[in-house]
Structure formats: structure tokens, C-alpha cells
Design a protein around this motif. Structure first.
Motif, PDB file in Angstrom:
ATOM      1  N   LYS A   1     -65.345-149.551 -55.682  1.00 37.76           N
ATOM      2  CA  LYS A   1     -65.543-148.473 -54.311  1.00 37.76           C
ATOM      3  C   LYS A   1     -64.262-147.638 -54.084  1.00 37.76           C
ATOM      4  N   ILE A   2     -64.589-146.334 -53.508  1.00 34.85           N
ATOM      5  CA  ILE A   2     -63.804-145.316 -53.379  1.00 34.85           C
ATOM      6  C   ILE A   2     -63.770-144.952 -51.972  1.00 34.85           C
ATOM      7  N   ALA A   3     -62.422-145.091 -51.329  1.00 35.21           N
ATOM      8  CA  ALA A   3     -62.200-144.630 -49.971  1.00 35.21           C
ATOM      9  C   ALA A   3     -61.631-143.071 -49.933  1.00 35.21           C
ATOM     10  N   ALA A   4     -62.114-142.507 -48.815  1.00 33.27           N
ATOM     11  CA  ALA A   4     -61.668-141.135 -48.760  1.00 33.27           C
ATOM     12  C   ALA A   4     -61.415-141.053 -47.047  1.00 33.27           C
ATOM     13  N   CYS A   5     -60.641-140.300 -46.577  1.00 34.56           N
ATOM     14  CA  CYS A   5     -60.048-140.050 -45.370  1.00 34.56           C
ATOM     15  C   CYS A   5     -60.248-138.456 -45.170  1.00 34.56           C
ATOM     16  N   PHE A   6     -61.040-138.306 -43.821  1.00 32.65           N
ATOM     17  CA  PHE A   6     -61.230-136.988 -43.524  1.00 32.65           C
ATOM     18  C   PHE A   6     -60.692-136.412 -42.351  1.00 32.65           C
ATOM     19  N   ALA A   7     -60.882-135.116 -42.193  1.00 35.43           N
ATOM     20  CA  ALA A   7     -60.274-134.364 -41.149  1.00 35.43           C
ATOM     21  C   ALA A   7     -61.241-134.766 -39.693  1.00 35.43           C
ATOM     22  N   ASN A   8     -62.299-135.077 -39.962  1.00 36.00           N
ATOM     23  CA  ASN A   8     -63.281-135.364 -38.849  1.00 36.00           C
ATOM     24  C   ASN A   8     -62.986-136.624 -37.991  1.00 36.00           C
ATOM     25  N   ASN A   9     -62.091-137.493 -38.449  1.00 37.40           N
ATOM     26  CA  ASN A   9     -61.538-138.660 -37.856  1.00 37.40           C
ATOM     27  C   ASN A   9     -62.212-139.745 -38.479  1.00 37.40           C
ATOM     28  N   THR A  10     -62.714-139.571 -39.640  1.00 37.28           N
ATOM     29  CA  THR A  10     -63.316-140.963 -40.181  1.00 37.28           C
ATOM     30  C   THR A  10     -62.845-141.174 -41.421  1.00 37.28           C
ATOM     31  N   VAL A  11     -63.321-142.454 -41.871  1.00 44.11           N
ATOM     32  CA  VAL A  11     -62.973-143.129 -43.253  1.00 44.11           C
ATOM     33  C   VAL A  11     -64.466-143.292 -43.792  1.00 44.11           C
ATOM     34  N   CYS A  12     -64.542-142.965 -45.099  1.00 42.33           N
ATOM     35  CA  CYS A  12     -65.812-143.139 -45.997  1.00 42.33           C
ATOM     36  C   CYS A  12     -65.824-144.004 -47.031  1.00 42.33           C
ATOM     37  N   VAL A  13     -66.305-145.224 -47.122  1.00 42.77           N
ATOM     38  CA  VAL A  13     -66.157-146.108 -48.301  1.00 42.77           C
ATOM     39  C   VAL A  13     -67.535-145.753 -49.238  1.00 42.77           C
ATOM     40  N   LEU A  14     -67.537-145.403 -50.469  1.00 44.44           N
ATOM     41  CA  LEU A  14     -68.606-145.293 -51.381  1.00 44.44           C
ATOM     42  C   LEU A  14     -68.767-146.234 -52.430  1.00 44.44           C
ATOM     43  N   ASP A  15     -69.738-146.579 -52.647  1.00 40.68           N
ATOM     44  CA  ASP A  15     -70.004-147.416 -53.789  1.00 40.68           C
ATOM     45  C   ASP A  15     -70.316-146.792 -55.171  1.00 40.68           C
ATOM     46  N   PHE A  16     -69.619-147.284 -56.085  1.00 43.71           N
ATOM     47  CA  PHE A  16     -69.418-146.494 -57.259  1.00 43.71           C
ATOM     48  C   PHE A  16     -70.312-147.537 -58.139  1.00 43.71           C
ATOM     49  N   ARG A  17     -71.450-146.951 -58.860  1.00 43.27           N
ATOM     50  CA  ARG A  17     -72.091-147.700 -60.032  1.00 43.27           C
ATOM     51  C   ARG A  17     -72.371-146.633 -60.978  1.00 43.27           C
ATOM     52  N   MET A  18     -72.428-146.990 -62.404  1.00 45.94           N
ATOM     53  CA  MET A  18     -72.861-146.240 -63.319  1.00 45.94           C
ATOM     54  C   MET A  18     -73.819-146.850 -64.373  1.00 45.94           C
TER      55      MET A  18
ATOM     56  N   GLN B   1     -69.845-148.031 -39.379  1.00 44.44           N
ATOM     57  CA  GLN B   1     -69.171-149.378 -38.961  1.00 44.44           C
ATOM     58  C   GLN B   1     -67.898-149.140 -37.964  1.00 44.44           C
ATOM     59  N   ASN B   2     -68.071-149.479 -36.611  1.00 43.52           N
ATOM     60  CA  ASN B   2     -66.992-149.230 -35.584  1.00 43.52           C
ATOM     61  C   ASN B   2     -66.744-150.313 -34.676  1.00 43.52           C
TER      62      ASN B   2
ATOM     63  N   SER C   1     -76.861-141.719 -49.118  1.00 43.16           N
ATOM     64  CA  SER C   1     -76.298-142.250 -47.902  1.00 43.16           C
ATOM     65  C   SER C   1     -76.229-143.864 -47.802  1.00 43.16           C
ATOM     66  N   SER C   2     -77.293-144.354 -48.548  1.00 45.37           N
ATOM     67  CA  SER C   2     -77.356-145.929 -48.544  1.00 45.37           C
ATOM     68  C   SER C   2     -75.991-146.440 -49.463  1.00 45.37           C
ATOM     69  N   ASP C   3     -75.557-145.882 -50.138  1.00 46.09           N
ATOM     70  CA  ASP C   3     -74.092-146.160 -50.847  1.00 46.09           C
ATOM     71  C   ASP C   3     -72.891-145.746 -50.189  1.00 46.09           C
ATOM     72  N   VAL C   4     -72.955-145.276 -49.003  1.00 48.19           N
ATOM     73  CA  VAL C   4     -71.898-144.785 -48.058  1.00 48.19           C
ATOM     74  C   VAL C   4     -71.771-145.710 -46.902  1.00 48.19           C
ATOM     75  N   THR C   5     -70.402-145.971 -46.649  1.00 51.86           N
ATOM     76  CA  THR C   5     -70.284-146.555 -45.335  1.00 51.86           C
ATOM     77  C   THR C   5     -69.027-145.851 -44.482  1.00 51.86           C
ATOM     78  N   ILE C   6     -69.671-145.178 -43.395  1.00 58.45           N
ATOM     79  CA  ILE C   6     -68.658-144.399 -42.621  1.00 58.45           C
ATOM     80  C   ILE C   6     -67.821-145.258 -41.358  1.00 58.45           C
ATOM     81  N   LEU C   7     -66.751-145.522 -41.591  1.00 58.51           N
ATOM     82  CA  LEU C   7     -65.898-146.152 -40.566  1.00 58.51           C
ATOM     83  C   LEU C   7     -65.190-145.231 -39.557  1.00 58.51           C
ATOM     84  N   GLU C   8     -65.726-145.579 -38.304  1.00 59.12           N
ATOM     85  CA  GLU C   8     -65.447-144.612 -37.336  1.00 59.12           C
ATOM     86  C   GLU C   8     -64.447-145.480 -36.119  1.00 59.12           C
ATOM     87  N   GLY C   9     -63.730-144.902 -35.595  1.00 59.78           N
ATOM     88  CA  GLY C   9     -62.764-145.297 -34.529  1.00 59.78           C
ATOM     89  C   GLY C   9     -61.412-144.635 -34.132  1.00 59.78           C
ATOM     90  N   HIS C  10     -61.128-143.908 -35.195  1.00 54.61           N
ATOM     91  CA  HIS C  10     -59.835-143.087 -35.062  1.00 54.61           C
ATOM     92  C   HIS C  10     -60.404-141.887 -34.180  1.00 54.61           C
TER      93      HIS C  10
END
Length: 631
Positions: free
Chosen positions: A614-631, A322-323, A273-282
Motif C-alpha cells: 500500500k502507498i499513501a499520498a497526501c494532497f493539497a485538496n485536504n485528502t489522503v489517498c491510499v493505493l493498493d499496489f499489486r504487480m 472513508q470519513n 478507482s477500485s484500488d484507491v481509498t480516499i480518506l476525507e476529514g481534514h
């Protein structure tokens, strides 16, 4: 009615007076009575005679009336003309009375006879003249009547023509209105059915997810009680690698299908969860998202009638949610309240330099926004929802595809439509530029058209699909076109031939979307193999060798339909999002899932930023998530 002049009357009286003079023996003259009228003269024999008459009166009248100056030729006037005239007048009056008493030959107009006719002709001749002149007059009246009748017929015909034209126009307007109403009803019905279907699918998925969640909880409890046993299970549940069958030509399949474990493997690579930003507002499902090619701006489009531009900080995520207003711009597509379904934001796209964002909406309008949230243009011509929207590389044209069966190219500078392409017989589902002036369109009519600005007909027509064509994408060189359809196939087309080059038939259900890898000629990774990825409702993602038209591998990690796939900028990883609420990141080199994230709703779209971290994904629960990608 004819009249006699005073000169004519004076002449008749003069002639009457002059003709009335006669001679008489004076012995028989009654002088007491006749004296005023007697003129005693001598005859040649010397016998006195008396000239009795109106000689003096005739002389006086002739002198005073100027008879000698009268233009009347006396030779034409017969003796006794005045008496004859009076008699004729009596006869005329009598004839007038007789004519007036007739029921069949009554005419109050007695202008047929002239005074000279009354003097010189008898009654029979006058009646003949009257009959002839009546006939002539009747003929003239008949002609006038015929002429008036003809004019009336012309007016009637003109009136009938106008009424017929007005009736036809009313009928055409009514038919147009009925067609429009029918189309609107059909669109509303289709929209309602689609929404009901989506809602039903969403509810079913929710129930399945709840069941799956309960099952997972029970599994975790058992894992706590039997750690040793779970270690054994984790070993046995690792991915099975099954060789791909040789194709008909005996060519090896190359990469192998991957059947990824849905328990132990997920736990091993779950993104923290520390690598995930949830964007709320929609306030409604988020169906589209796209990173700006110029920086750290992320755009999202939702069913709440808004698009949003999020500012994503560089580096790793520092907060989970973040909202606040400081990092987001709200692009309202309707004034006042949101959640107006006709304003759903269905698609969006950044221009090449990331300075402008274009959005397509269910109201049929495309809008262009600046990065500070200012509405720059509203493009209105479509008569149905916009399903797809793309900028060309140069950034001077915007291409839109709509449910109204058309595609439109817009001149961004003039804010006017440049050309509308009306070739499909069903809604236009997807569009994609080949160059700055040519592009491809796909539709529910199973057809694909390649069009060019300035051309009135498609420059290429591809037919071969047996179902709705959901997506079309040109390869990086613009030489090959990939398409996918509800007919469970993907196809590769070339501008050099009419028939498809390859027919890719390994999926078990409808194919929703396709993506080309950013590898091979014309890309930043020219030494890597060009690959096509296809995502299907059969819960799998498949990778294809486009040169040989064969399956490279099948990625079998999802449990529900896969709606989106995206390659990383370096072409080494593939992200996939599904209605099972999970996003997987696949290593194409190691052929396995290296990262996974499970959210609280189905995923409609995934996308990488330009740096690939970074990868963004949009969800049916009204949120957008931004994930940090490190390998």
C-alpha cells in the motif's frame, strides 16, 4: 551655661562677711544705729574699742553651711572674691548685650566661660578665650558639615548608580522586547510571504491543471474520432531511452535516463478507482503522512491544526471514500475551532515499535500521542515553528529542528529537554539521527552540523553548499550523509573527511528532498546496489551511484516540481509525488512507470507501508489517498 554651686556661693559670702570686720574708736560710734552690730572689747592698752562688722554672721553662716567641710581651697580664692564675682557678672551681662547687638559676631550660646574664668580673668582674656573656643567649635562644625557633605555625596552617587542601573535594565528590556517584536514581525512576514507564495503557486497550478484538463479532454475527443491515428501516436509516443554521457573518467553511466510519455503510458498503467481509498476529514491541505511500522495505522498532519490516525483495513480497498468516526482518531492541536495557522501540523514521525506518534507544529511545540489518540506529552521550549522531527532507533530520545535556529533532544521518559544545540545562524530545516546519540542538522545558513548528546560543539562541520540545505539523510550504515540544497546540487559527505565526497550536479532547479534506497550493507536487501534518489523543482527524479558519484538515470515523468519520493521496502520500486497532482510508481529494474494515479490536488508526501502493498499520498485538496499496489 555654667552655674555656681550653693557651696561655692556660701563660701564666697562667708569670706565676704569674714573680710568685712573692722575696728573703730567707741567715742565716735553711733550706738543707736550700730548697736545691733557692735561688739565692745578692750585693747591691749586698756582703751575700749568697738569691733564693727559681720563676725557673728560669718560664724553663724560658717557653722550652719558647714564651711569647714567645704572642699574649696581658700588659698585659691583671692580677697574680695564675691564683689569681684558680682562685678564680673555685670561685665558679662554688659558683654552679652554688646555681643547680641553685633551683626557679625552674634552667638546666643554663652557656654564658653566658666565662673572661675569670670573671676580670675579680665575682659580681654575672656574675649580671646571666646574667640579661640568659637574657632574650635567652628572647626568641629566644619568637620561635621564636611562629613555630612561627604555622606550626601555618597548618597547622590549611590542614587545615580541605581538610576543608571535601572536605566540600563530598562534599556536592555526595551531592546529585548524590540528584538523579540522584530523577530515576530519577521516571522509573521516570512510566514505570510510563504503562504502567499504557496497560494500563488497553487492558483497558478490550478489554472495550468484546468488548461491541461481541457487539453486532455480535447485529445480524448480526437482519439475517439481517430482511433487508428491514436494507435499510431501511442506507438510513437512511448518512452525514449537516451544513453547517459560518459563522465570525465570515461565510465559508462549504467542505467539510462527515462523520458516517460504523459499520455498513452499513463492511460496504460492508471491505478483503477477500485484500488484507491480516499480518506476525507481534514479541512486544510495535508502536508505530511507516515505509516506505523507496527501495523495498519496511517498518520496524517494538516494545516487545519489536527493530525489524524487512520485505521486501514488489510487487503484490497473495499470502498472509495472513508470519513466515518469508526476508522479515524482526530488529534487536535488547539481547543475549539480548527484552521488556526499557528497550530499547523508541519511534520510527524512514529517511534520504532509504532506505539507513539510525535507531531511538530507551527506553534513551536512537539506533542507525543498514543495510538488511541491520547496526548501523552507536550514539549515546549522552541521559540519558532518546528520544521522537522525524528525519533532515534531506541525510542528514548526525540529530536526536533525549529525556525528558532536550534535543535533540541528531548528525553521522552522525563518529558524534559535534555540538550539544546544552538549552532546555526538561520532556521533549522531538517534533522536526521546517525545513531542513538548523534545526528545531523541542516539550515538556511548553508551549513550542516553533526552533533552528539553531551558535546557542547559539533563533532563535524560540513560546509560547501551555496544555498539553503533543505534535507539531510544518513545512509543505512551511518557512514555517508547525503544533502540537497537550493544551490541545485546534492552532495555526499563522509565522517572521515571535511570536504564532500561527491558533488552531484545534474538537476536544473532546486532540489527539495532526497532518499536512500533500503539496499546494500546494513539493510534487508544487502545484495542490491545502494542508490540515492533526489527530487527537484525541475520536475525530475534522479538516481545516483553513490560509490562513483555519477548519475544512473533520470526519471522524467512529472510536469511540475516533485516534492516527495519513497522507495518500496524491497528496493525494487520508487514512488514520486508532484504538484502536477500525479503520483508515479517506477520500476527500477524495468526503468519505466508501472503505475500512476492522478488526484485533485498537488501531492506533498508519499510513503509505503511496511509490507510494500500500500502507498499513501497526501494532497493539497485536504485528502489522503491510499493505493493498493499489486504487480
Amino acid at each position: 551655661m555654667a552655674s555656681i554651686t550653693s557651696a561655692e556661693l556660701n563660701y564666697l559670702v562667708f569670706r565676704y562677711l569674714h573680710e568685712s570686720v573692722f575696728k573703730w574708736d567707741c567715742n565716735c560710734l553711733c550706738t543707736s544705729y550700730c548697736k545691733p552690730f557692735v561688739n565692745i572689747v578692750r585693747c591691749d592698752l586698756g582703751v575700749p574699742v568697738v569691733s564693727i562688722g559681720f563676725t557673728h554672721s560669718a560664724f553663724s553662716l560658717g557653722y550652719e553651711a558647714g564651711i569647714n567641710k567645704c572642699p574649696i581651697d581658700g588659698n585659691m580664692v583671692p580677697p574680695g572674691a564675691l564683689i569681684t564675682f558680682v562685678q564680673k557678672g555685670l561685665q558679662y551681662v554688659e558683654m552679652e548685650a554688646n555681643l547680641s547687638n553685633s551683626d557679625t559676631d552674634v552667638d546666643d550660646d554663652f557656654s564658653f566661660l566658666q565662673p572661675l574664668d569670670l573671676i580670675t580673668k579680665d575682659v580681654h582674656q575672656l574675649r580671646q578665650m571666646i574667640r579661640e573656643r568659637k574657632k574650635n567649635l567652628q572647626k568641629e562644625k566644619d568637620k561635621e558639615s564636611d562629613k555630612e557633605l561627604e555622606l550626601e555625596r555618597g548618597r547622590v552617587k549611590e542614587k545615580e548608580r541605581q538610576e543608571k542601573q535601572e536605566k540600563q535594565e530598562r534599556q536592555e528590556r526595551q531592546e529585548r522586547q524590540e528584538r523579540q517584536e522584530k523577530q515576530e514581525r519577521q516571522e509573521r512576514q516570512e510566514r505570510q510571504e510563504r503562504q502567499e507564495k504557496q497560494e500563488k503557486e497553487r492558483q497558478e497550478k490550478e489554472r495550468e491543471r484546468e488548461k491541461e484538463k481541457d487539453r486532455i479532454e480535447k485529445d480524448r475527443e480526437r482519439e475517439k474520432q481517430h482511433e487508428d491515428q491514436m494507435d499510431t501516436e501511442m506507438t510513437t509516443e512511448r518512452e525514449d531511452i537516451v544513453p547517459v554521457k560518459h563522465d570525465e573518467n570515461g565510465v559508462s553511466g549504467g542505467l539510462e535516463p527515462m523520458d516517460i510519455s504523459t499520455s498513452s503510458t499513463f492511460q496504460a498503467c492508471e491505478i483503477p478507482s477500485s484500488d484507491v481509498t480516499i480518506l476525507e476529514g481534514h479541512t486544510s491541505e495535508v502536508c505530511a503522512c507516515a505509516w506505523s511500522p507496527a501495523g495498519s495505522l496511517l498518520a496524517s498532519g494538516s494545516g487545519d491544526s489536527t493530525a489524524r490516525i487512520w485505521t486501514i483495513a488489510d487487503g484490497t480497498c473495499r470502498s472509495n471514500v472513508q470519513n466515518g468516526p469508526s476508522n479515524v482518531l482526530v488529534l487536535k492541536h488547539v481547543k475549539g475551532r480548527t484552521n488556526e495557522k499557528s497550530k499547523d501540523v508541519t511534520t510527524l514521525d512514529w517511534n520504532g515499535d509504532g506505539t507513539l506518534l510525535a507531531t511538530g507544529s507551527y506553534d513551536g511545540q512537539a506533542r507525543i500521542w498514543s495510538t488511541n489518540g491520547e496526548l501523552r506529552s507536550t514539549l515546549s521550549k522552541h521559540k519558532g515553528p518546528i520544521f522537522s522531527l525524528k525519533w532515534n532507533r531506541k525510542g528514548d530520545y526525540l529530536l526536533t529542528g525549529s525556525c528558532d535556529k536550534t535543535a533540541i533532544v528531548w528525553d521522552v521518559k522525563t518529558e524534559e529537554w535534555k540538550q539544546q544545540f544552538e549552532y546555526h545562524t538561520g532556521p533549522t530545516l531538517d534533522v536526521d539521527w546517525r545513531s542513538n546519540v548523534s545526528f545531523a542538522t541542516s539550515s538556511t545558513d548553508n551549513m550542516i552540523f553533526v552533533c552528539k548528546i553531551g558535546e557542547n560543539r559539533p563533532i563535524k562541520t560540513f560546509s560547501g553548499h551555496q544555498g539553503e540545505v533543505n534535507c539531510v539523510k544518513w545512509d543505512p550504515t551511518g557512514q555517508l550523509l547525503a544533502s540537497c540544497s537550493d544551490d541545485i546540487t546534492a552532495k555526499i559527505w563522509s565522517m572521515k573527511q571535511e570536504k564532500y565526497v561527491h558533488d552531484l550536479r545534474e538537476h536544473a532547479k532546486e532540489i527539495y528532498t532526497i532518499r536512500w534506497s533500503p539496499t546494500g550493507p546494513g539493510t534487508n536487501n544487502p545484495n542490491q546496489q545502494l542508490v540515492l534518489a533526489s527530487a527537484s523543482f525541475d520536475s525530475t527524479v534522479k538516481l545516483w551511484d553513490v560509490e562513483q558519484g555519477r548519475l544512473l538515470c533520470s526519471l522524467n515523468g512529472h510536469r511540475d516540481p516533485v516534492y516527495s519520493v519513497a522507495f518500496s521496502p524491497n528496493g525494487e520500486y520508487l514512488a514520486s509525488g508532484s504538484l502536477d497532482r500525479s503520483m508515479h510508481i517506477w520500476s527500477l529494474k524495468e526503468r519505466k512507470i508501472v503505475k500512476t494515479y492522478t488526484g485533485n490536488g498537488g501531492i506533498f508526501e508519499v510513503c509505503w507501508n511496511k509490507e510494500g502493498d500500500k502507498i499513501a499520498a497526501c494532497f493539497a485538496n485536504n485528502t489522503v489517498c491510499v493505493l493498493d499496489f499489486r504487480m
